[in-house]
Design an enzyme around this catalytic site. Sequence first.
Site, mmCIF file in Angstrom:
data_model
loop_
_atom_site.group_PDB
_atom_site.id
_atom_site.type_symbol
_atom_site.label_atom_id
_atom_site.label_comp_id
_atom_site.label_asym_id
_atom_site.label_seq_id
_atom_site.Cartn_x
_atom_site.Cartn_y
_atom_site.Cartn_z
ATOM 1 N N SER A 117 38.473 -61.338 28.296
ATOM 2 C CA SER A 117 38.592 -62.206 29.473
ATOM 3 C C SER A 117 38.748 -63.663 29.036
ATOM 4 O O SER A 117 39.522 -64.421 29.619
ATOM 5 C CB SER A 117 37.347 -62.113 30.352
ATOM 6 N N ASP A 143 35.340 -60.869 34.651
ATOM 7 C CA ASP A 143 34.869 -62.052 33.921
ATOM 8 C C ASP A 143 35.950 -63.129 33.788
ATOM 9 O O ASP A 143 35.663 -64.226 33.308
ATOM 10 C CB ASP A 143 34.412 -61.666 32.509
ATOM 11 N N LYS A 165 31.377 -66.368 26.536
ATOM 12 C CA LYS A 165 30.496 -66.590 27.709
ATOM 13 C C LYS A 165 29.199 -65.840 27.505
ATOM 14 O O LYS A 165 29.183 -64.733 26.916
ATOM 15 C CB LYS A 165 31.182 -66.225 29.035
HETATM 16 O O1 C5P Z 1 35.720 -56.386 34.951
HETATM 17 P P1 C5P Z 1 35.588 -55.557 33.742
HETATM 18 O O2 C5P Z 1 36.898 -55.014 33.264
HETATM 19 O O3 C5P Z 1 34.769 -56.152 32.659
HETATM 20 O O4 C5P Z 1 34.740 -54.325 34.235
HETATM 21 C C1 C5P Z 1 34.697 -53.090 33.574
HETATM 22 C C2 C5P Z 1 34.174 -52.076 34.560
HETATM 23 O O5 C5P Z 1 32.807 -52.397 34.889
HETATM 24 C C3 C5P Z 1 34.903 -52.020 35.881
HETATM 25 O O6 C5P Z 1 36.021 -51.182 35.807
HETATM 26 C C4 C5P Z 1 33.820 -51.463 36.792
HETATM 27 O O7 C5P Z 1 33.721 -50.073 36.616
HETATM 28 C C5 C5P Z 1 32.555 -52.074 36.231
HETATM 29 N N1 C5P Z 1 32.154 -53.295 36.966
HETATM 30 C C6 C5P Z 1 31.339 -53.158 38.090
HETATM 31 N N2 C5P Z 1 30.955 -54.277 38.788
HETATM 32 C C7 C5P Z 1 31.332 -55.503 38.372
HETATM 33 C C8 C5P Z 1 32.135 -55.676 37.235
HETATM 34 C C9 C5P Z 1 32.534 -54.533 36.540
HETATM 35 O O8 C5P Z 1 30.977 -52.047 38.477
HETATM 36 N N3 C5P Z 1 30.920 -56.572 39.076
#
Ligand code: C5P
Length: 302
Positions: A100, A141, A11
């Site tokens: 993801s 994601d 993505k």
């Molecule tokens: O969702 P993902 O595991 O990729 O996100 C990693 C970290 O990034 C999350 O634990 C969070 O701290 C941060 N995050 C965020 N806001 C989002 C997506 C992710 O602060 N919309």
Amino acid sequence: MTKARVRAPAKINLTLHVTGQRDDGYHLLDSLVVFAPVHDLLEVGFSARGMTLSVSGPEAAGVPCDDSNLVLRAARLVCDDISVKLTKFLPAASGIGGGSADAAAVLRALLLRGLSLDEDQLGARLSHLAAALDLQKLGADLPMCMMNRPLRATGIGETLTPVPDLPPLPAVLVNPRKPVSTPAVFRAMTRRDNPPMPAHLPRFADAADLVAFLQTQRNDMQPAAEGIEPAVGQVLDALGRLPGCGLARLSGSGATCFGLFAAATQADLDQMAAEIRAAHPDWWVAPALLGDVSDWGMPRFS
Ligand code: C5P
């Protein structure tokens, strides 16, 4: 029907506006997302007893095979007995979905097999399931990676609005093979209340029109990512110097960047990718037409 092969496409965030922060720390986003026919590959076996995951391939280093891998966490939502062979071609922790996309691919395979749905029905089910996922356990994601078609993502990444008729974008993707921590980039940002994209996206006549619009938009994580990982700036410079590059930008929290070349043919993209590989043999480089890969990401059963 005991096996499925399914591709997990990358993505790309063409834009990534960070517009606020929730009380639980998650950030509010407004992002135009497309997908690339550059992928990991999963072979899902349905006759296994228990859950197993093996990981191999050129980008497998450091990818876990235990329950910390999103593939197993997502699969457990649906079943307890499968084996997954994951071949990693996408660099890990690189802003293009990766884990993801793999988790979304295994869910597509499990749902399509278990529910005997056709592809249109599956699309509707995926939207419902995406909305119900626990994103704090499975990653923000994952819902968008279940769709594999151009969309606008808002909320923390889970509110998805398809963007039909987006012109396909000739691109070169480059990753300097330096993993970047998403939470670290969010922490390093100086502003979290940036403006969103226009409420209504214009209709784009062609790729050049879309690139011109994208030049007026942003990835708000890019300055912080460049500060944390200087190789991001080197990649953006290398892409921006290529002939016909209309925009060079970071995807997600990086470190993968994309260059857009509205007028380029596949041969032009291949040539530019070859030049970057020759100058930087340690970088991951992929020419790609960005857009809708939803057909292409469907499981094939045998
Ligand atoms: O969702 P993902 O595991 O990729 O996100 C990693 C970290 O990034 C999350 O634990 C969070 O701290 C941060 N995050 C965020 N806001 C989002 C997506 C992710 O602060 N919309």
